[in-house]
Design a protein around this motif. Sequence first.
Motif, PDB file in Angstrom:
ATOM      1  N   PRO A 106      -3.192  -0.888  -9.643  1.00 47.81           N
ATOM      2  CA  PRO A 106      -4.109   0.077 -10.216  1.00 47.81           C
ATOM      3  C   PRO A 106      -5.121   1.170  -9.572  1.00 47.81           C
ATOM      4  O   PRO A 106      -5.437   2.409 -10.707  1.00 47.81           O
ATOM      5  CB  PRO A 106      -5.768  -0.733 -10.624  1.00 47.81           C
ATOM      6  N   GLU A 107      -5.422   1.508  -8.228  1.00 44.97           N
ATOM      7  CA  GLU A 107      -5.652   2.770  -7.881  1.00 44.97           C
ATOM      8  C   GLU A 107      -4.525   3.507  -7.494  1.00 44.97           C
ATOM      9  O   GLU A 107      -3.789   3.283  -7.220  1.00 44.97           O
ATOM     10  CB  GLU A 107      -6.731   2.549  -6.591  1.00 44.97           C
ATOM     11  N   PRO A 108      -4.310   5.184  -7.257  1.00 45.88           N
ATOM     12  CA  PRO A 108      -3.362   5.864  -7.154  1.00 45.88           C
ATOM     13  C   PRO A 108      -4.105   6.336  -5.866  1.00 45.88           C
ATOM     14  O   PRO A 108      -5.200   6.066  -5.304  1.00 45.88           O
ATOM     15  CB  PRO A 108      -3.969   7.428  -7.869  1.00 45.88           C
ATOM     16  N   LEU A 109      -3.446   6.421  -4.214  1.00 48.24           N
ATOM     17  CA  LEU A 109      -3.816   6.852  -3.340  1.00 48.24           C
ATOM     18  C   LEU A 109      -4.824   8.390  -3.032  1.00 48.24           C
ATOM     19  O   LEU A 109      -4.338   8.652  -4.249  1.00 48.24           O
ATOM     20  CB  LEU A 109      -2.632   6.920  -2.440  1.00 48.24           C
ATOM     21  N   PRO A 110      -6.097   8.377  -2.553  1.00 47.39           N
ATOM     22  CA  PRO A 110      -7.302   9.406  -2.512  1.00 47.39           C
ATOM     23  C   PRO A 110      -6.326  10.414  -1.796  1.00 47.39           C
ATOM     24  O   PRO A 110      -6.449  11.521  -3.141  1.00 47.39           O
ATOM     25  CB  PRO A 110      -8.415   8.841  -2.142  1.00 47.39           C
ATOM     26  N   SER A 148     -10.089  -3.446   9.096  1.00 44.62           N
ATOM     27  CA  SER A 148     -10.527  -4.491   9.383  1.00 44.62           C
ATOM     28  C   SER A 148     -10.285  -5.802   8.620  1.00 44.62           C
ATOM     29  O   SER A 148     -10.071  -5.815   7.373  1.00 44.62           O
ATOM     30  CB  SER A 148     -11.842  -4.293   9.709  1.00 44.62           C
ATOM     31  N   LEU A 149     -10.609  -6.963   9.053  1.00 49.37           N
ATOM     32  CA  LEU A 149     -10.535  -7.852   8.766  1.00 49.37           C
ATOM     33  C   LEU A 149     -11.704  -8.280   7.355  1.00 49.37           C
ATOM     34  O   LEU A 149     -11.047  -8.613   5.851  1.00 49.37           O
ATOM     35  CB  LEU A 149     -10.639  -8.967   9.477  1.00 49.37           C
ATOM     36  N   ARG A 150     -13.062  -8.150   7.354  1.00 44.91           N
ATOM     37  CA  ARG A 150     -13.963  -7.392   6.375  1.00 44.91           C
ATOM     38  C   ARG A 150     -13.304  -6.599   5.228  1.00 44.91           C
ATOM     39  O   ARG A 150     -13.198  -7.565   4.090  1.00 44.91           O
ATOM     40  CB  ARG A 150     -15.174  -7.209   6.995  1.00 44.91           C
ATOM     41  N   GLU A 151     -12.807  -5.446   5.818  1.00 41.37           N
ATOM     42  CA  GLU A 151     -12.389  -4.824   4.324  1.00 41.37           C
ATOM     43  C   GLU A 151     -11.099  -5.664   3.821  1.00 41.37           C
ATOM     44  O   GLU A 151     -11.097  -5.272   2.820  1.00 41.37           O
ATOM     45  CB  GLU A 151     -12.108  -3.861   5.280  1.00 41.37           C
ATOM     46  N   TYR A 152     -10.314  -6.165   4.467  1.00 38.73           N
ATOM     47  CA  TYR A 152      -9.230  -6.801   3.609  1.00 38.73           C
ATOM     48  C   TYR A 152     -10.229  -7.932   2.354  1.00 38.73           C
ATOM     49  O   TYR A 152      -9.226  -7.688   1.639  1.00 38.73           O
ATOM     50  CB  TYR A 152      -8.309  -7.205   4.284  1.00 38.73           C
ATOM     51  N   ARG A 153     -10.565  -8.231   3.723  1.00 33.35           N
ATOM     52  CA  ARG A 153     -11.635  -9.560   2.315  1.00 33.35           C
ATOM     53  C   ARG A 153     -12.279  -8.761   0.857  1.00 33.35           C
ATOM     54  O   ARG A 153     -11.755  -9.436   0.096  1.00 33.35           O
ATOM     55  CB  ARG A 153     -12.142 -10.122   3.175  1.00 33.35           C
ATOM     56  N   PHE A 188      -6.910  -1.681  -3.361  1.00 33.72           N
ATOM     57  CA  PHE A 188      -7.550  -1.849  -2.518  1.00 33.72           C
ATOM     58  C   PHE A 188      -7.260  -0.598  -1.610  1.00 33.72           C
ATOM     59  O   PHE A 188      -6.726  -0.588  -0.598  1.00 33.72           O
ATOM     60  CB  PHE A 188      -8.590  -2.856  -2.737  1.00 33.72           C
ATOM     61  N   ALA A 189      -8.580   0.577  -1.369  1.00 35.40           N
ATOM     62  CA  ALA A 189      -8.974   1.102  -0.490  1.00 35.40           C
ATOM     63  C   ALA A 189      -8.449   0.441   0.942  1.00 35.40           C
ATOM     64  O   ALA A 189      -9.138  -0.362   1.417  1.00 35.40           O
ATOM     65  CB  ALA A 189      -9.862   2.570  -0.725  1.00 35.40           C
ATOM     66  N   LEU A 190      -8.145   1.890   2.405  1.00 32.85           N
ATOM     67  CA  LEU A 190      -8.166   1.139   3.432  1.00 32.85           C
ATOM     68  C   LEU A 190      -8.560   2.548   3.915  1.00 32.85           C
ATOM     69  O   LEU A 190      -7.842   3.436   3.997  1.00 32.85           O
ATOM     70  CB  LEU A 190      -6.866   0.350   3.757  1.00 32.85           C
ATOM     71  N   TYR A 214       0.666  -1.244   0.345  1.00 30.14           N
ATOM     72  CA  TYR A 214       0.332   0.076   0.157  1.00 30.14           C
ATOM     73  C   TYR A 214       1.033   1.645  -0.083  1.00 30.14           C
ATOM     74  O   TYR A 214       2.128   1.273   0.572  1.00 30.14           O
ATOM     75  CB  TYR A 214      -1.131   0.095   1.582  1.00 30.14           C
ATOM     76  N   GLY A 215       0.681   2.427  -0.789  1.00 31.12           N
ATOM     77  CA  GLY A 215       1.110   3.305  -0.909  1.00 31.12           C
ATOM     78  C   GLY A 215       2.352   2.973  -1.775  1.00 31.12           C
ATOM     79  O   GLY A 215       3.213   4.734  -2.101  1.00 31.12           O
TER      80      GLY A 215
END
Length: 225
Positions: free
Chosen positions: A62-66, A82-87, A76-78, A33-34
Motif C-alpha cells: 500500500p505505501e510507496p517508499l518515502p 527491530s523486532l518491535r517495529e516488525y510486530r 510498512f515503514a522500516l 520491501y522496496g
Amino acid sequence: MTDPLHNLALDGPRLDPFAGNTARQLVVLLHGYGADGTDLIELGQAWQDLLPEAVFVAPNAPEPLPFEAFGGRQWFALAERSLREYRIGAEAAQAILDRFLDTELRRYSLDDTSLALVGFSQGTMMALQCGLHRKFSPAAIVGFSGLLPGADCLGNVKTSCPILIVHGTEDDVVPCYHADAAHTALTKAGIACDLHKLTGLPHSIDERGLALGGQFLKDQFFRAT
C-alpha cells in the motif's frame, strides 16, 4: 485522525488458471520491501504446471517508499529494523491485506480453505501475520527469507494452517537465525511448520526454494479438498 490507507484497495499483476477453467485455488504472492507485485508474479509462472487450477495474484504493497522515485513499495515503514517495529508494522498493515484477501476470495467464489499466502522478506512477515490471525485458516503459508512478527506472543493466534519456511544460510539482509526462531515459536504454539535452510543461498529464491514451495502448496491444497 483518519488512517489514509483505510479505504485503499490493493491490486497488482495476476495470472488466470493455466487450465483455463474456473479458479479452484487462490495463491497470493506478497513481495518484499522496496519491490512491487511484478517482483513475485514470476513465482506463479513457475508453479502454474503444478497448480493449473490456481489463480495467482501479486498485490502491490500500500505505501510507496518515502525516498524512492522508481515505484518501490512497502507494507510498512522500516526505520529501526527491530523486532518491535516488525510486530507493530505488520499488525498495522494486516487490516488492508485482510480486506484484499476477502475481496479476492469473493471475486472467485472461494473460501479460506482454497487460499494460500506466499511471501518474500517483508512479504513473509505479512503472510505470517495475516495468515495466522484470519478468522478462518488458509490452506497454507509459505515464507521465503523472512521472519515471524511477534514470535514471542502467539497466544492470540486464530488459525493453525501448515507453514513452510525457506531461508538461505548466507542471507545478509534477514539473517537465517530468524528462520530458526520462527520455527521454534510456531512449533511450540502447536502449528505444523517445515523449515528448510538452503546452503549458500543469499537473500533470494532459487530453484531449490521454488521446488519446495510449489510442492508444498500442491500437497496442502490436495489435503484441503
